[in-house]
Structure formats: C-alpha cells, structure tokens
Write a protein that holds these residues in place. Sequence first.
Motif, PDB file in Angstrom:
ATOM      1  N   UNK A 199       0.684  -1.525   0.199  1.00  0.00           N
ATOM      2  CA  UNK A 199      -0.278   0.018  -0.217  1.00  0.00           C
ATOM      3  C   UNK A 199       1.276   1.348   0.375  1.00  0.00           C
ATOM      4  N   UNK A 200       2.289   1.376   0.239  1.00  0.00           N
ATOM      5  CA  UNK A 200       3.125   2.626  -0.419  1.00  0.00           C
ATOM      6  C   UNK A 200       3.183   3.072  -2.297  1.00  0.00           C
ATOM      7  N   UNK A 201       3.627   1.900  -2.638  1.00  0.00           N
ATOM      8  CA  UNK A 201       3.333   1.745  -4.431  1.00  0.00           C
ATOM      9  C   UNK A 201       2.387   2.682  -4.648  1.00  0.00           C
ATOM     10  N   UNK A 202       0.921   3.084  -4.446  1.00  0.00           N
ATOM     11  CA  UNK A 202       0.206   3.671  -5.269  1.00  0.00           C
ATOM     12  C   UNK A 202       0.755   4.883  -4.923  1.00  0.00           C
ATOM     13  N   UNK A 203       1.495   5.629  -3.762  1.00  0.00           N
ATOM     14  CA  UNK A 203       1.979   6.892  -3.343  1.00  0.00           C
ATOM     15  C   UNK A 203       3.689   6.936  -4.370  1.00  0.00           C
ATOM     16  N   UNK A 204       4.091   5.659  -4.678  1.00  0.00           N
ATOM     17  CA  UNK A 204       5.049   5.807  -5.256  1.00  0.00           C
ATOM     18  C   UNK A 204       4.670   5.594  -6.682  1.00  0.00           C
ATOM     19  N   UNK A 205       3.811   5.772  -7.279  1.00  0.00           N
ATOM     20  CA  UNK A 205       3.291   5.630  -8.730  1.00  0.00           C
ATOM     21  C   UNK A 205       2.846   6.915  -9.096  1.00  0.00           C
ATOM     22  N   UNK A 206       2.277   7.325  -7.660  1.00  0.00           N
ATOM     23  CA  UNK A 206       2.292   9.215  -8.087  1.00  0.00           C
ATOM     24  C   UNK A 206       3.039  10.126  -8.610  1.00  0.00           C
ATOM     25  N   UNK A 207       3.878  10.017  -7.190  1.00  0.00           N
ATOM     26  CA  UNK A 207       5.305  10.332  -7.723  1.00  0.00           C
ATOM     27  C   UNK A 207       6.380  10.323  -8.683  1.00  0.00           C
ATOM     28  N   UNK A 208       6.010   9.165  -9.180  1.00  0.00           N
ATOM     29  CA  UNK A 208       6.628   9.175 -10.878  1.00  0.00           C
ATOM     30  C   UNK A 208       6.197   9.147 -12.195  1.00  0.00           C
ATOM     31  N   UNK A 209       4.572   9.685 -11.481  1.00  0.00           N
ATOM     32  CA  UNK A 209       4.216  10.097 -12.724  1.00  0.00           C
ATOM     33  C   UNK A 209       4.568  11.741 -12.461  1.00  0.00           C
TER      34      UNK A 209
END
Length: 289
Positions: A199-209
């Motif tokens: 559930x950390x991954x969505x935050x990381x995806x948002x930063x990547x985008x």
Amino acid sequence: MKYRGRFAPSPTGPLHFGSLVAAVASWLDARAVGGEWLVRIEDADTPRTMEGAADDILRTLEAFGLHWDGEVVWQSRRTALYEDAAARLRTLGATYRCKCSRREISDSGLLGPEGVIYPGTCRRLGLGAEVATERFDVSGTHVVFHDRVQGAIEQHLERHVGDFVVKRRDGLHAYQLAVVVDDSDQAITDVVRGADLLWSTPRQVALQRRLGYPTPRYLHVPVVINERGEKLSKQTRAPAVRPEDAIETLRRALAFLRQPATQGGSAAGILAQAAAAWDPAVIVGAAPA
C-alpha cells in the motif's frame, strides 16, 4: 529493456527470515530471465540505522549465494538527488509546507489502511521555507496498478492516505521520495518485495507520474509472520538467519514461496535449480514458515 531488479534492505538490524524470503524472491525473479540484480542499502533514515548492520546484511547475502551485480548503492550518499527531485516537485506546485505535529494530525484525522489520513490542514496556507516539512498534494489522485501476485490494486490517495510527507521536519527526505528517485536513477524495471509495502506503491506511482519517471512492474510476496501472527521484524525480535544454516534456510524460503523442492548440496546449487523452475504464479497463499 533488460530486466533490472533490486533488493533494498534497511540497516536497522540483521537479516531475518522474512527479509531473506524477499531477497530470494527478488533474486530468483531476476536470474530466471537472465536479468540484473542490484543491492541498495536504504539508510536515508539515519536515526534508525544500526551501526554495522549494513555490512552484516551484505555478508549474509553473500553467504547465502545471493550475489549482486555492480556496486552497492547507499541512500545516505544520494541526498543531492533527492533534493533535486524535491525541488522539481516544488517548481511543479506539487508540494507544500506543513506545520502540523503528529499529535494534531492524530487528533483530527480519520483512520485509513496505513494509519491516520492527513486532512490537508496546511494545503492552502502557503507556508514559507521556514517550515521544514513538505507534503505531496494528492488532490483527486487515483492510482490503479497491476501486481504480479496480488492482482489489481486501486487506491484513491486523498481518501485513503491524504497528502504524504516527502521531506521531514528534521530535513531528511522521506522513504517514498527516496525510493522513487533511486528506482528511476538505477533504471529498475521490476520491484519484488514484501506485501507489507504493497500500500506504499500507489504513493510511489503518483510520485513517478508527477516527476515523469517510468513505473516498474511490481510483485509483492506475502510477509512471513511469527507464531503470534506478527510480521517478522526487529520490533518483534525476529532472529537473524545464520550463514551456517544457509542450505536449510534457503529450502524453507522456497517452501514458503511454494517453489519446487531442490536437491542441490550447496547454496549456489539450490538457487540455480530454483531459478530454472521459478514460477511467481504459485506464490499466492504462500505456505507457512
């Protein structure tokens, strides 16, 4: 692109069985397709770093036959990269300064999947640089990604997490920002790690985008728990794995991941057979440790 995976332990203590399972899964996923496997020491949170732990982890990986490609990367030596990314986010208007204390957030926030949801108290206050904490604005952010083991994962960040910290009050860059910068800088194509970070991954995806970085493929393996149902960790006093037990412990790790039994008489032999037979599709519902 050629497969590039990584294992990124935090040096807060010795390598325990749960961390070894993640390392083995990551190594096998890379080697099964002839890919590269890197090691990164995630010591950006310097107050939590235990002296000597990183060297102990590296020696343990080698003793278990988990050899890596290239040089080991240390987050504590990459602060300039994180600050460059933080500056880009500021320029994009994607972050803001926050003066809220943990107590204030706890008193005013609702509970989400990973704790209190930050309610956006400081989002429109326009606080200046004298306030050290910086948060990433997740207004309206909806992330969907496919995990190779867990399937489709969806999260509305504003509802489930809230604006999250990318630079802390003490001036250190937060894990979410550091890991995104590192994965991009190292051209990581595949992230294999424990499901405690799912559930950390969505935050990381948002930063990547927002930063214009590519998003790796993700595979989150089940976490190992103790007899009390707690995740193995330093906090739950998980014992360190012992190099002298490498063969038996590797077989336990493969059994936990539901991979075929191996007959090799050495760590290298066991891993070579396991890489040839590696099948992530059977990991769901991993066997008890």
